[in-house]
Write a protein that holds these residues in place. Structure first.
Motif, PDB file in Angstrom:
ATOM      1  N   ALA A   1      37.469  32.840  42.999  1.00  0.00           N
ATOM      2  CA  ALA A   1      37.744  33.771  41.893  1.00  0.00           C
ATOM      3  C   ALA A   1      37.556  33.080  40.554  1.00  0.00           C
ATOM      4  O   ALA A   1      37.888  31.904  40.388  1.00  0.00           O
ATOM      5  CB  ALA A   1      39.166  34.300  42.016  1.00  0.00           C
ATOM      6  N   ARG A   2      37.016  33.814  39.622  1.00  0.00           N
ATOM      7  CA  ARG A   2      36.777  33.309  38.269  1.00  0.00           C
ATOM      8  C   ARG A   2      38.103  33.251  37.506  1.00  0.00           C
ATOM      9  O   ARG A   2      38.944  34.135  37.620  1.00  0.00           O
ATOM     10  CB  ARG A   2      35.800  34.268  37.581  1.00  0.00           C
ATOM     11  CG  ARG A   2      35.451  33.910  36.154  1.00  0.00           C
ATOM     12  CD  ARG A   2      34.674  35.057  35.519  1.00  0.00           C
ATOM     13  NE  ARG A   2      34.408  34.778  34.127  1.00  0.00           N
ATOM     14  CZ  ARG A   2      33.354  34.077  33.687  1.00  0.00           C
ATOM     15  NH1 ARG A   2      32.475  33.622  34.545  1.00  0.00           N
ATOM     16  NH2 ARG A   2      33.173  33.847  32.399  1.00  0.00           N
ATOM     17  N   ALA A   3      38.276  32.197  36.702  1.00  0.00           N
ATOM     18  CA  ALA A   3      39.490  32.083  35.883  1.00  0.00           C
ATOM     19  C   ALA A   3      39.462  33.128  34.777  1.00  0.00           C
ATOM     20  O   ALA A   3      38.401  33.439  34.229  1.00  0.00           O
ATOM     21  CB  ALA A   3      39.569  30.685  35.291  1.00  0.00           C
ATOM     22  N   ILE A   4      40.632  33.673  34.481  1.00  0.00           N
ATOM     23  CA  ILE A   4      40.719  34.722  33.444  1.00  0.00           C
ATOM     24  C   ILE A   4      41.176  34.076  32.142  1.00  0.00           C
ATOM     25  O   ILE A   4      42.247  33.460  32.098  1.00  0.00           O
ATOM     26  CB  ILE A   4      41.696  35.843  33.876  1.00  0.00           C
ATOM     27  CG1 ILE A   4      41.207  36.493  35.181  1.00  0.00           C
ATOM     28  CG2 ILE A   4      41.860  36.884  32.780  1.00  0.00           C
ATOM     29  CD1 ILE A   4      42.222  37.379  35.850  1.00  0.00           C
ATOM     30  N   PRO A   5      40.381  34.199  31.072  1.00  0.00           N
ATOM     31  CA  PRO A   5      40.803  33.594  29.791  1.00  0.00           C
ATOM     32  C   PRO A   5      42.012  34.334  29.203  1.00  0.00           C
ATOM     33  O   PRO A   5      42.268  35.491  29.525  1.00  0.00           O
ATOM     34  CB  PRO A   5      39.565  33.761  28.902  1.00  0.00           C
ATOM     35  CG  PRO A   5      38.794  34.890  29.503  1.00  0.00           C
ATOM     36  CD  PRO A   5      39.081  34.873  30.973  1.00  0.00           C
TER      37      PRO A   5
END
Length: 628
Positions: A473-477
């Motif tokens: 999963a992509r990190a959420i800024p």
């Protein structure tokens, strides 16, 4: 005209039966059996009228009465019976008068309108909620019982050549009179002599007027209360098919303009929102998609020189990742939400057509139960398809939860209140047989239908998504303050609530203040406007979340539109003051318990509308871009 109801005609002198329903009070919300108080009983004892399931569940308890009426036969101060109050009976009657209990009498399926006095001393009819059983004196605080009634009936003759008449109006003017016999005769209330003896408090062949009353009938231990009544017949031009009109419009107490104002208010909110959504979304999306596809069309070496991609395309590999928190519960909520949405829509449409009129007591409640039960197949289908797309393995548990979570909660709350109401001797306590019928409808029809729907759902192909989900999963800024998910999930509900709050007021009045609700055409429009508003607001906010590179939109979209239910509950807390509720704990439990259930159902419906619209929107926009 009410579909499926036939008119009843009477000849001159025919017996016109009068029935009594349970007494009700808006201050306690606990209906009571009419014969629990020291009122006159029929000589053969009270007998229950046949009732449907919806009537039992809504607290109706219709029985025969001791009052005798005949078509076109006037009656003057007829004696029904005399009751000597014991200490307990006096205390019970006084308490019910203090709590503002009303009698609900019925003649030929018409509820009794109440004839009272305005502040100016003029007579005024009130068509909903029955008439009070007594009053508390403002100065002495003593309780007085209404022991005399002027029964005013309107009749219509449909065919001038036939000696047949129909009842088209029924009103009761209650009065409190301390009756006295002529010659100071003292009646024990048992022997037949008393029925023949004239009363000094009544004029012969003259209907009772308030000006003729010398003293009111006080409620005290050992007081003898003589119950009497007058009957007046008036010819009316109102045909039988239109006799309910005056009840439903409350004699135009609430003008139709108020509902039109509500609709106009809602339509303006929707138009403003639609323009906002179109101007922001369409313009931005066109620019985004054109930009993304232009970049994709460039050769690799040219592409490297371009600025880095930003915006919602960056989350293409994560946007269709199943919810990280409770994916099964999400599928269950969506399935139940679709079921409740279909049930609400069907019930409102059938009511708007006229099949579920207030003239058919309990029909709306019965219809809601039947529609909910039959829509179980839709709930099973939607929850299973969604859960399958999440690659869930425990499909049996998902289906069981879909079939039992919301109805289980509703049944538990209903059963809990039913047991307490039984010990409070309330007519709102449904008989055991009806509770068994409810349980059988749920277990033998609703649950199997949910499993059937789930079977078809799992047989279908998995929902296809236009992009491939990555393994990690992509990190959420960190989002800006205004784009924080909590802000959207808490504040957004104001907009759909604002679009429907005027109609909410009338629905609340109908639910808790014994008023007739009949404008289901308006309700249908407001319901659709509410759903459109929820959909538009959610799509707009989900777009901004994706632009902020937040790919966790599943629960966000559900609670963004679902927060409308939170504002409805807050509104119901403030509205509760209008009931001037008694200090009984049960009143608070009933009101807030059922309002919680109503708002939870609303959360599921509005949340589902927002979530499914967002799913459609996200699939649509990601299908239009080229992804490596």
């Amino acid at each position: 005209y009410i579909p499926g109801v036939h008119p009843q005609s009477f000849k001159k002198g025919d017996d016109v039966p009068m029935k009594v329903n349970a007494m009700s009070s808006i201050h306690t919300q606990i209906p009571k059996d009419y014969y629990r108080l020291p009122f006159c009983r029929p000589s053969s004892g009270p007998k229950m009228a046949s009732e449907n399931l919806g009537e039992f569940l809504t607290g109706n308890k219709i029985q025969n009465s001791a009052y005798s009426l005949n078509m076109l036969t006037e009656a003057y101060c007829l004696k029904v019976c005399q009751v000597t109050l014991s200490k307990l009976e006096a205390a019970k009657l006084k308490l019910h008068i203090k709590y503002g209990y009303h009698n609900n009498w019925i003649i030929d399926n018409l509820p009794s309108a109440a004839v009272g006095l305005t502040a100016a001393g003029e007579k005024q009819k009130h068509y909903a909620g029955g008439f009070p059983i007594g009053f508390i004196a403002s100065d002495t605080k003593e309780a007085y019982v209404y022991n005399h009634v002027n029964i005013v009936l309107d009749y219509h003759r449909p065919d001038p050549n036939a000696e047949e008449y129909r009842v088209v109006g029924f009103a009761v003017e209650p009065m409190s009179i301390q009756h006295e016999f002529q010659g100071n005769f003292d009646w024990d209330g048992i022997t037949m002599d008393g029925y023949a003896k004239p009363l000094s408090t009544c004029a012969q062949n003259t209907h009772m007027e308030r000006a003729m009353i010398h003293a009111n009938q006080i409620v005290k231990s050992q007081q003898k209360i003589l119950y009497t009544y007058d009957v007046t017949w008036h010819s009316s031009e109102v045909p039988w098919a239109s006799r309910w009109d005056v009840y439903l419009s409350e004699d135009h107490l609430v003008p139709a303009q108020v509902h039109w104002y509500s609709i106009t208010n809602s339509i303006l909110v929707v138009l403003f929102l639609s323009l906002l959504v179109v101007s922001i979304l369409v313009r931005n999306l066109k620019r985004d998609i054109a930009g993304y596809n232009a970049i994709a069309a460039l050769a690799d070496e040219e592409k490297d020189e371009e600025v880095d991609e930003t915006g919602w395309k960056l989350v293409h590999a994560d946007v269709f990742r199943p919810p990280t928190n409770h994916p099964m519960l999400y599928a269950v909520f969506i399935g139940t939400g679709v079921q409740l949405f279909c049930m609400s829509l069907l019930a409102i449409v059938f009511s708007a057509i006229g099949f579920l009129s207030p003239a058919r007591r309990g029909s709306l409640m019965t219809a809601v139960l039947v529609f909910y039960m039959l829509c179980g197949i839709i709930a099973g289908y939607f929850s299973s398809r969604l859960y399958k797309s999440f690659r869930g393995r425990q499909w049996q548990l998902c289906t069981i939860l879909t079939a039992t979570l919301f109805p289980g909660l509703a049944f538990f709350i209903f059963l809990f209140f039913n047991i307490i109401l039984f010990f409070l001797h309330s007519s709102a306590s449904a008989p055991l047989l009806d509770v068994v019928i409810l349980a059988a409808m749920w277990c033998c029809v609703s649950i199997p239908l949910v499993f059937l729907g789930a079977y078809f759902g799992y047989k279908e192909e998995t929902i296809s998504y236009p992009t491939v989900t990555s393994t990690i999963a992509r990190a959420i800024p960190s989002p800006p303050a205004l784009l924080h998910p909590m802000v959207g999930m808490t504040v957004t509900g104001i907009v759909p609530f604002a679009a429907a709050y005027v109609e909410f007021f009338f629905i609340m009045t109908s639910l808790w203040m014994d008023q007739f609700y009949y404008v289901f055409g308006f309700t249908l429009i407001v319901f659709l406007i509410l759903c459109i508003t929820c959909a538009e607001v959610t799509v707009l906010l989900v777009y901004y979340q994706l632009c902020a590179e937040n790919h966790r939109w599943w629960w966000y979209s559900f609670f963004t539109s679902g927060s409308t239910a939170f504002y409805t509950f807050v509104y119901s807390v403030f509205w509760f003051r209008t009931l001037e509720a008694s200090k009984m704990l049960m009143t608070y439990l009933l009101y807030f318990g059922y309002m919680f259930l109503f708002c939870f159902a609303m959360l599921l419906v509005t949340g589902t509308v927002g979530a499914l619209t967002s799913l459609w929107f996200v699939r649509k926009i990601f299908a239009t871009i080229k992804v490596d």
